[in-house]
Design a protein around this motif. Structure first.
Motif, PDB file in Angstrom:
ATOM      1  N   GLY A  12     -32.150 -52.394  31.241  1.00  0.00           N
ATOM      2  CA  GLY A  12     -31.572 -53.295  32.445  1.00  0.00           C
ATOM      3  C   GLY A  12     -30.778 -52.286  33.472  1.00  0.00           C
ATOM      4  O   GLY A  12     -30.599 -52.882  34.419  1.00  0.00           O
ATOM      5  N   GLN A  13     -30.772 -51.065  33.068  1.00  0.00           N
ATOM      6  CA  GLN A  13     -30.048 -50.228  34.138  1.00  0.00           C
ATOM      7  C   GLN A  13     -31.108 -49.697  35.239  1.00  0.00           C
ATOM      8  O   GLN A  13     -32.283 -49.396  34.734  1.00  0.00           O
ATOM      9  CB  GLN A  13     -29.668 -49.195  33.403  1.00  0.00           C
ATOM     10  CG  GLN A  13     -28.255 -48.136  34.188  1.00  0.00           C
ATOM     11  CD  GLN A  13     -27.872 -46.950  33.303  1.00  0.00           C
ATOM     12  OE1 GLN A  13     -28.362 -46.730  32.208  1.00  0.00           O
ATOM     13  NE2 GLN A  13     -26.600 -46.601  33.793  1.00  0.00           N
ATOM     14  N   ARG A  14     -30.666 -49.427  36.234  1.00  0.00           N
ATOM     15  CA  ARG A  14     -31.504 -48.992  37.442  1.00  0.00           C
ATOM     16  C   ARG A  14     -31.846 -47.345  37.003  1.00  0.00           C
ATOM     17  O   ARG A  14     -31.295 -46.672  36.560  1.00  0.00           O
ATOM     18  CB  ARG A  14     -30.725 -48.593  38.698  1.00  0.00           C
ATOM     19  CG  ARG A  14     -30.620 -50.001  39.534  1.00  0.00           C
ATOM     20  CD  ARG A  14     -30.323 -49.994  40.637  1.00  0.00           C
ATOM     21  NE  ARG A  14     -29.997 -51.254  41.231  1.00  0.00           N
ATOM     22  CZ  ARG A  14     -29.202 -51.577  42.114  1.00  0.00           C
ATOM     23  NH1 ARG A  14     -28.200 -50.880  42.559  1.00  0.00           N
ATOM     24  NH2 ARG A  14     -28.965 -52.943  42.357  1.00  0.00           N
ATOM     25  N   ALA A  15     -33.254 -47.086  37.020  1.00  0.00           N
ATOM     26  CA  ALA A  15     -33.697 -45.712  37.017  1.00  0.00           C
ATOM     27  C   ALA A  15     -32.820 -44.633  37.545  1.00  0.00           C
ATOM     28  O   ALA A  15     -32.764 -43.769  36.799  1.00  0.00           O
ATOM     29  CB  ALA A  15     -34.983 -45.764  36.901  1.00  0.00           C
ATOM     30  N   ARG A  16     -32.732 -44.912  38.733  1.00  0.00           N
ATOM     31  CA  ARG A  16     -31.825 -43.738  39.319  1.00  0.00           C
ATOM     32  C   ARG A  16     -30.433 -43.422  38.624  1.00  0.00           C
ATOM     33  O   ARG A  16     -30.088 -41.927  38.603  1.00  0.00           O
ATOM     34  CB  ARG A  16     -31.629 -44.193  40.893  1.00  0.00           C
ATOM     35  CG  ARG A  16     -30.994 -43.039  41.636  1.00  0.00           C
ATOM     36  CD  ARG A  16     -30.793 -43.459  42.944  1.00  0.00           C
ATOM     37  NE  ARG A  16     -29.878 -42.957  43.903  1.00  0.00           N
ATOM     38  CZ  ARG A  16     -29.528 -43.136  44.905  1.00  0.00           C
ATOM     39  NH1 ARG A  16     -29.938 -44.321  45.397  1.00  0.00           N
ATOM     40  NH2 ARG A  16     -28.496 -42.652  45.410  1.00  0.00           N
ATOM     41  N   PHE A  17     -29.909 -44.334  38.013  1.00  0.00           N
ATOM     42  CA  PHE A  17     -28.544 -44.327  37.379  1.00  0.00           C
ATOM     43  C   PHE A  17     -28.785 -44.051  35.866  1.00  0.00           C
ATOM     44  O   PHE A  17     -27.972 -43.050  35.326  1.00  0.00           O
ATOM     45  CB  PHE A  17     -27.648 -45.438  37.623  1.00  0.00           C
ATOM     46  CG  PHE A  17     -27.314 -45.516  39.043  1.00  0.00           C
ATOM     47  CD1 PHE A  17     -26.571 -44.717  39.884  1.00  0.00           C
ATOM     48  CD2 PHE A  17     -27.820 -46.850  39.803  1.00  0.00           C
ATOM     49  CE1 PHE A  17     -26.311 -44.877  40.988  1.00  0.00           C
ATOM     50  CE2 PHE A  17     -27.465 -46.997  40.954  1.00  0.00           C
ATOM     51  CZ  PHE A  17     -26.659 -46.019  41.697  1.00  0.00           C
ATOM     52  N   ALA A  35     -37.779 -39.941  43.501  1.00  0.00           N
ATOM     53  CA  ALA A  35     -38.662 -39.678  44.893  1.00  0.00           C
ATOM     54  C   ALA A  35     -39.949 -38.980  44.549  1.00  0.00           C
ATOM     55  O   ALA A  35     -41.027 -39.346  44.817  1.00  0.00           O
ATOM     56  CB  ALA A  35     -37.841 -38.822  45.899  1.00  0.00           C
ATOM     57  N   ARG A  36     -39.922 -38.002  43.552  1.00  0.00           N
ATOM     58  CA  ARG A  36     -40.843 -37.081  43.229  1.00  0.00           C
ATOM     59  C   ARG A  36     -42.063 -37.973  42.368  1.00  0.00           C
ATOM     60  O   ARG A  36     -43.134 -37.804  42.445  1.00  0.00           O
ATOM     61  CB  ARG A  36     -40.416 -35.934  42.326  1.00  0.00           C
ATOM     62  CG  ARG A  36     -41.366 -35.073  41.974  1.00  0.00           C
ATOM     63  CD  ARG A  36     -41.089 -33.920  41.008  1.00  0.00           C
ATOM     64  NE  ARG A  36     -42.394 -33.107  40.902  1.00  0.00           N
ATOM     65  CZ  ARG A  36     -42.312 -31.729  41.146  1.00  0.00           C
ATOM     66  NH1 ARG A  36     -41.357 -31.327  42.038  1.00  0.00           N
ATOM     67  NH2 ARG A  36     -43.226 -31.072  41.021  1.00  0.00           N
ATOM     68  N   PHE A  37     -41.495 -38.793  41.555  1.00  0.00           N
ATOM     69  CA  PHE A  37     -42.415 -39.892  40.662  1.00  0.00           C
ATOM     70  C   PHE A  37     -42.434 -40.983  41.199  1.00  0.00           C
ATOM     71  O   PHE A  37     -42.909 -42.101  40.566  1.00  0.00           O
ATOM     72  CB  PHE A  37     -41.639 -39.757  39.273  1.00  0.00           C
ATOM     73  CG  PHE A  37     -41.809 -38.412  38.690  1.00  0.00           C
ATOM     74  CD1 PHE A  37     -42.998 -37.901  38.330  1.00  0.00           C
ATOM     75  CD2 PHE A  37     -40.680 -37.691  38.362  1.00  0.00           C
ATOM     76  CE1 PHE A  37     -42.848 -36.448  37.705  1.00  0.00           C
ATOM     77  CE2 PHE A  37     -40.623 -36.756  37.714  1.00  0.00           C
ATOM     78  CZ  PHE A  37     -41.836 -35.893  37.557  1.00  0.00           C
ATOM     79  N   GLN A  38     -42.263 -41.200  42.582  1.00  0.00           N
ATOM     80  CA  GLN A  38     -42.541 -42.553  43.343  1.00  0.00           C
ATOM     81  C   GLN A  38     -41.768 -43.771  42.634  1.00  0.00           C
ATOM     82  O   GLN A  38     -42.553 -44.746  42.297  1.00  0.00           O
ATOM     83  CB  GLN A  38     -44.152 -42.770  43.564  1.00  0.00           C
ATOM     84  CG  GLN A  38     -44.575 -41.682  44.522  1.00  0.00           C
ATOM     85  CD  GLN A  38     -46.157 -41.850  44.448  1.00  0.00           C
ATOM     86  OE1 GLN A  38     -46.411 -42.505  43.778  1.00  0.00           O
ATOM     87  NE2 GLN A  38     -46.635 -40.749  45.294  1.00  0.00           N
ATOM     88  N   ILE A  39     -40.743 -43.703  42.111  1.00  0.00           N
ATOM     89  CA  ILE A  39     -39.735 -44.632  41.572  1.00  0.00           C
ATOM     90  C   ILE A  39     -38.783 -45.390  42.467  1.00  0.00           C
ATOM     91  O   ILE A  39     -38.018 -44.325  43.021  1.00  0.00           O
ATOM     92  CB  ILE A  39     -39.029 -44.214  40.197  1.00  0.00           C
ATOM     93  CG1 ILE A  39     -40.074 -43.568  39.294  1.00  0.00           C
ATOM     94  CG2 ILE A  39     -38.282 -45.290  39.513  1.00  0.00           C
ATOM     95  CD1 ILE A  39     -39.255 -42.947  38.080  1.00  0.00           C
ATOM     96  N   HIS A  40     -38.957 -46.662  42.857  1.00  0.00           N
ATOM     97  CA  HIS A  40     -37.887 -47.208  43.912  1.00  0.00           C
ATOM     98  C   HIS A  40     -36.419 -46.985  43.398  1.00  0.00           C
ATOM     99  O   HIS A  40     -36.324 -47.081  42.383  1.00  0.00           O
ATOM    100  CB  HIS A  40     -38.551 -48.498  43.996  1.00  0.00           C
ATOM    101  CG  HIS A  40     -37.987 -49.267  45.224  1.00  0.00           C
ATOM    102  ND1 HIS A  40     -36.841 -49.897  45.152  1.00  0.00           N
ATOM    103  CD2 HIS A  40     -38.408 -49.450  46.397  1.00  0.00           C
ATOM    104  CE1 HIS A  40     -36.524 -50.279  46.440  1.00  0.00           C
ATOM    105  NE2 HIS A  40     -37.534 -50.089  47.194  1.00  0.00           N
ATOM    106  N   ASP A  41     -35.926 -47.051  44.561  1.00  0.00           N
ATOM    107  CA  ASP A  41     -34.358 -46.989  44.265  1.00  0.00           C
ATOM    108  C   ASP A  41     -33.760 -48.083  43.369  1.00  0.00           C
ATOM    109  O   ASP A  41     -32.848 -47.967  42.560  1.00  0.00           O
ATOM    110  CB  ASP A  41     -33.602 -46.916  45.570  1.00  0.00           C
ATOM    111  CG  ASP A  41     -33.737 -45.397  46.215  1.00  0.00           C
ATOM    112  OD1 ASP A  41     -34.025 -44.505  45.542  1.00  0.00           O
ATOM    113  OD2 ASP A  41     -33.174 -45.453  47.221  1.00  0.00           O
ATOM    114  N   GLN A  42     -34.405 -49.296  43.729  1.00  0.00           N
ATOM    115  CA  GLN A  42     -33.963 -50.601  42.968  1.00  0.00           C
ATOM    116  C   GLN A  42     -34.550 -50.786  41.599  1.00  0.00           C
ATOM    117  O   GLN A  42     -34.163 -51.884  40.874  1.00  0.00           O
ATOM    118  CB  GLN A  42     -33.892 -51.623  43.769  1.00  0.00           C
ATOM    119  CG  GLN A  42     -33.412 -51.481  45.194  1.00  0.00           C
ATOM    120  CD  GLN A  42     -31.748 -51.241  44.942  1.00  0.00           C
ATOM    121  OE1 GLN A  42     -31.184 -52.051  44.363  1.00  0.00           O
ATOM    122  NE2 GLN A  42     -31.270 -50.515  45.835  1.00  0.00           N
TER     123      GLN A  42
END
Length: 183
Positions: A12-17, A35-42
């Motif tokens: 349930g946590q955002r990937a960035r965090f 950004a490198r693996f094209q994962i959206h911020d949300q």
């Protein structure tokens, strides 16, 4: 739950965090990884594709051996895309031809003013996380202790290392600044 290199990442946590769970990965590095693996911020960890998870795990296990990022030129304002029926081989051949022309033109300009092109370096190639980073920190502390520097002596005594006062407010340093910290 997604497991990457033995670390549990909450779905349930955002990937960035969630990437900051790795020792040595802060918010800035996590943003670069996304950004490198094209994962959206949300995007949440549960929404990642299996390809993204495996590519992230393989990169984090050995960033030095990762393939370099592809360099795509940006389109100009006046770019008109080719029709969809254009064969891929023709598009690739045109791309290579235009790239060779641009490289030759840049080389001429650089030769004219006498500037050498420096290779671009990827800041994530030198990424160290988890046990590798802890080992490096432990080795640095042991190096300071072995050569007898002031910092090494302070680490050995378990006192603040960077000039903080010791009359009060040294409780945290006394808890943390000893060599068994990363054992």
């Amino acid at each position: 739950m997604v497991h990457i290199l033995g670390i549990k990442l909450n779905d349930g946590q955002r990937a960035r965090f969630a990437l900051t769970e790795f020792y040595g990965v802060g918010h800035h590095v996590a943003h670069r990884l996304c950004a490198r693996f094209q994962i959206h911020d949300q995007a949440k960890v549960g929404e990642l594709t299996p390809f993204q998870i495996t590519s992230l795990a393989s990169f984090l296990s050995s960033p030095q051996t990762a393939p370099p990022l592809p360099k795509y030129p940006l389109a100009t304002r006046y770019y008109v895309p080719p029709p969809p029926s254009t064969p891929l081989q023709k598009l690739q051949a045109d791309f290579r031809e235009k790239k060779a022309e641009r490289d030759a033109e840049k080389a001429k300009q650089a030769a004219k003013i006498g500037v050498q092109k420096l290779p671009q370096r990827d800041p994530l190639n030198n990424l160290k996380i988890e046990s590798e980073l802890k080992r490096e920190i432990r080795e640095n502390i042991m190096h300071h202790r072995s050569i007898g520097t002031w910092r090494g002596k302070r680490h050995g005594m378990g006192l603040p290392v960077r000039g903080q006062r010791t009359r009060t407010n040294a409780k945290t340093a006394k808890k943390l600044n000893h060599i068994s910290r990363f054992s």
